[in-house]
Motif scaffolding. Sequence first.
Motif, PDB file in Angstrom:
ATOM      1  N   GLY A 120       6.414 -10.286   2.931  1.00  0.00           N
ATOM      2  CA  GLY A 120       5.890 -11.462   1.905  1.00  0.00           C
ATOM      3  C   GLY A 120       5.221 -12.587   2.663  1.00  0.00           C
ATOM      4  N   VAL A 121       4.787 -12.383   4.028  1.00  0.00           N
ATOM      5  CA  VAL A 121       4.112 -13.517   4.605  1.00  0.00           C
ATOM      6  C   VAL A 121       2.784 -13.908   4.327  1.00  0.00           C
ATOM      7  CG1 VAL A 121       3.901 -14.200   7.122  1.00  0.00           C
ATOM      8  CG2 VAL A 121       5.728 -12.915   6.672  1.00  0.00           C
ATOM      9  N   LYS A 122       2.744 -15.240   3.752  1.00  0.00           N
ATOM     10  CA  LYS A 122       1.334 -15.742   3.560  1.00  0.00           C
ATOM     11  C   LYS A 122       0.917 -16.482   4.810  1.00  0.00           C
ATOM     12  CE  LYS A 122      -1.773 -17.225   0.977  1.00  0.00           C
ATOM     13  NZ  LYS A 122      -3.053 -16.449   0.377  1.00  0.00           N
ATOM     14  N   GLU A 123      -0.240 -15.899   5.053  1.00  0.00           N
ATOM     15  CA  GLU A 123      -0.771 -16.635   6.361  1.00  0.00           C
ATOM     16  C   GLU A 123      -1.690 -17.488   6.085  1.00  0.00           C
ATOM     17  OE1 GLU A 123      -2.152 -14.656  10.703  1.00  0.00           O
ATOM     18  OE2 GLU A 123      -2.998 -13.605   8.898  1.00  0.00           O
ATOM     19  N   ASP A 124      -1.195 -19.033   6.368  1.00  0.00           N
ATOM     20  CA  ASP A 124      -1.924 -20.066   5.702  1.00  0.00           C
ATOM     21  C   ASP A 124      -1.652 -21.093   7.085  1.00  0.00           C
ATOM     22  OD1 ASP A 124      -2.612 -22.460   4.733  1.00  0.00           O
ATOM     23  OD2 ASP A 124      -2.997 -21.424   3.021  1.00  0.00           O
ATOM     24  N   GLN A 129       4.905 -21.208  10.428  1.00  0.00           N
ATOM     25  CA  GLN A 129       5.748 -20.046  10.852  1.00  0.00           C
ATOM     26  C   GLN A 129       5.879 -19.150   9.653  1.00  0.00           C
ATOM     27  OE1 GLN A 129       7.274 -19.749  13.937  1.00  0.00           O
ATOM     28  NE2 GLN A 129       6.885 -21.419  14.711  1.00  0.00           N
ATOM     29  N   PRO A 130       5.990 -17.921  10.148  1.00  0.00           N
ATOM     30  CA  PRO A 130       6.330 -16.868   8.992  1.00  0.00           C
ATOM     31  C   PRO A 130       7.558 -17.159   8.147  1.00  0.00           C
ATOM     32  CG  PRO A 130       5.733 -15.852  11.067  1.00  0.00           C
ATOM     33  CD  PRO A 130       6.046 -17.379  11.263  1.00  0.00           C
ATOM     34  N   TYR A 131       8.562 -17.720   8.547  1.00  0.00           N
ATOM     35  CA  TYR A 131       9.659 -17.684   7.885  1.00  0.00           C
ATOM     36  C   TYR A 131       9.792 -18.716   6.765  1.00  0.00           C
ATOM     37  CZ  TYR A 131      10.636 -21.770  11.098  1.00  0.00           C
ATOM     38  OH  TYR A 131      10.548 -22.958  11.793  1.00  0.00           O
ATOM     39  N   GLN A 132       8.485 -19.699   6.654  1.00  0.00           N
ATOM     40  CA  GLN A 132       8.292 -20.688   5.720  1.00  0.00           C
ATOM     41  C   GLN A 132       7.833 -20.203   4.268  1.00  0.00           C
ATOM     42  OE1 GLN A 132       5.790 -23.483   8.760  1.00  0.00           O
ATOM     43  NE2 GLN A 132       6.436 -24.476   6.810  1.00  0.00           N
ATOM     44  N   THR A 133       7.524 -18.910   4.241  1.00  0.00           N
ATOM     45  CA  THR A 133       6.890 -18.088   3.221  1.00  0.00           C
ATOM     46  C   THR A 133       7.726 -16.880   3.115  1.00  0.00           C
ATOM     47  OG1 THR A 133       5.243 -17.098   4.397  1.00  0.00           O
ATOM     48  CG2 THR A 133       4.838 -18.862   2.913  1.00  0.00           C
ATOM     49  N   TRP A 209      16.722 -14.064  -8.048  1.00  0.00           N
ATOM     50  CA  TRP A 209      16.251 -14.261  -6.888  1.00  0.00           C
ATOM     51  C   TRP A 209      16.142 -15.887  -6.636  1.00  0.00           C
ATOM     52  CZ3 TRP A 209      15.015 -12.624  -2.085  1.00  0.00           C
ATOM     53  CH2 TRP A 209      14.065 -13.514  -1.478  1.00  0.00           C
ATOM     54  N   GLU A 210      15.706 -16.884  -7.540  1.00  0.00           N
ATOM     55  CA  GLU A 210      15.620 -18.015  -7.556  1.00  0.00           C
ATOM     56  C   GLU A 210      17.034 -18.678  -7.386  1.00  0.00           C
ATOM     57  OE1 GLU A 210      13.017 -19.679  -7.152  1.00  0.00           O
ATOM     58  OE2 GLU A 210      11.511 -18.220  -7.577  1.00  0.00           O
ATOM     59  N   ALA A 211      18.030 -17.995  -8.033  1.00  0.00           N
ATOM     60  CA  ALA A 211      19.367 -18.613  -8.107  1.00  0.00           C
ATOM     61  C   ALA A 211      19.939 -18.381  -6.442  1.00  0.00           C
ATOM     62  CB  ALA A 211      20.211 -17.915  -8.893  1.00  0.00           C
ATOM     63  N   MET A 212      19.673 -17.279  -5.941  1.00  0.00           N
ATOM     64  CA  MET A 212      19.996 -16.982  -4.699  1.00  0.00           C
ATOM     65  C   MET A 212      19.388 -17.875  -3.518  1.00  0.00           C
ATOM     66  SD  MET A 212      20.049 -12.981  -3.357  1.00  0.00           S
ATOM     67  CE  MET A 212      18.517 -12.925  -3.152  1.00  0.00           C
ATOM     68  N   VAL A 213      18.194 -17.867  -3.892  1.00  0.00           N
ATOM     69  CA  VAL A 213      17.466 -19.061  -2.905  1.00  0.00           C
ATOM     70  C   VAL A 213      18.046 -20.537  -2.849  1.00  0.00           C
ATOM     71  CG1 VAL A 213      15.271 -20.052  -2.207  1.00  0.00           C
ATOM     72  CG2 VAL A 213      15.249 -17.700  -2.798  1.00  0.00           C
ATOM     73  N   PHE A 224       8.679 -20.601   0.078  1.00  0.00           N
ATOM     74  CA  PHE A 224       9.648 -19.575   0.389  1.00  0.00           C
ATOM     75  C   PHE A 224       9.762 -18.457  -0.582  1.00  0.00           C
ATOM     76  CE2 PHE A 224      13.817 -17.690   0.885  1.00  0.00           C
ATOM     77  CZ  PHE A 224      13.520 -16.830   2.229  1.00  0.00           C
ATOM     78  N   GLY A 225       9.599 -17.251  -0.282  1.00  0.00           N
ATOM     79  CA  GLY A 225       9.653 -16.173  -1.088  1.00  0.00           C
ATOM     80  C   GLY A 225       8.834 -16.094  -2.491  1.00  0.00           C
ATOM     81  N   LYS A 226       7.633 -16.847  -2.285  1.00  0.00           N
ATOM     82  CA  LYS A 226       6.640 -17.146  -3.444  1.00  0.00           C
ATOM     83  C   LYS A 226       5.569 -16.097  -3.499  1.00  0.00           C
ATOM     84  CE  LYS A 226       8.872 -20.795  -4.941  1.00  0.00           C
ATOM     85  NZ  LYS A 226       9.601 -20.806  -6.172  1.00  0.00           N
ATOM     86  N   TYR A 227       5.533 -15.191  -2.738  1.00  0.00           N
ATOM     87  CA  TYR A 227       4.515 -14.607  -2.529  1.00  0.00           C
ATOM     88  C   TYR A 227       4.950 -12.873  -2.453  1.00  0.00           C
ATOM     89  CZ  TYR A 227       1.845 -18.683  -0.914  1.00  0.00           C
ATOM     90  OH  TYR A 227       1.472 -19.789  -1.149  1.00  0.00           O
ATOM     91  N   PRO A 228       4.684 -12.225  -3.533  1.00  0.00           N
ATOM     92  CA  PRO A 228       5.106 -10.786  -3.782  1.00  0.00           C
ATOM     93  C   PRO A 228       4.427 -10.077  -2.868  1.00  0.00           C
ATOM     94  CG  PRO A 228       4.698 -11.723  -5.982  1.00  0.00           C
ATOM     95  CD  PRO A 228       4.011 -12.950  -5.052  1.00  0.00           C
TER      96      PRO A 228
END
Length: 251
Positions: A120-124, A129-133, A209-213, A224-228
């Motif tokens: 789910g890495v968004k390249e922008d 860094q990849p871990y930001q998404t 998922w949101e509760a876990m984050v 983070f984790g916003k891009y399926p």
Amino acid sequence: MKNTMIIFLCLALLGCKGKTDKQHDAALSEEIVQVEEITKEANDWEILFDGTSIENWKGYLTQDVSPNWKIEGDVLVLYPIKDRKNGESYNIVTKKDYTNFVLYLESNIAEGGNSGVFWGVKEDSKFGQPYQTGPEIQILDNERHPDAKAGTTHQAGALYDMVAPSENVANPAGEWNTMEITIDHNSNKGSVVLNGKEIVTFPVNGEAWEAMVAKSKFAGWEAFGKYPTGKIGLQDHGDKVSFRNIKIRAL
């Protein structure tokens, strides 16, 4: 694969020898169905690294893959970067995006090493860094790296900083580990199978998922984790790590 099918059919014919016509036809039909299923399953996998080429990969935010990633034999090896500048890293990501999939790979971490696999890495450019998404499945030397002492959600096979492995099944540093990561937004389920043992399961979207984050270090992060749908990434954490037999199957 064509040769494999021929071999299976020959074995099927030999197995049917001595049977009545009806038994022969039924047995042969069953064997053919099995061959077709095996062939279909093999064809469902997309090879991301076969030991000969990194054509399916690129550097994160660049088209080039750092020369610190080297193919040796049938293995893709990242060597530590000497004289690393502040903030400099050489993560690589797939050229294609993926949504629902099973990802299979084999990894080998050096002593004291740390790495990981993102999805789910968004390249922008606004995300350095990849871990930001992209959430991460941890690759780690559990015996020597300090992260292993920081908590079980940082150990090998963990959904990093969120879900700990149910047990430690990781092989020691210097040995190969097999990993299968499943991400399925349709069923809202993710899982990690390490060395043949399912050790982590988790939701991949929605309130759960949101509760876990929200309970993790990623709470409040913008994307983070916003891009399926996003890229698969292999992490440069400054340590030597090796990968082989990387493939993906869409769900």
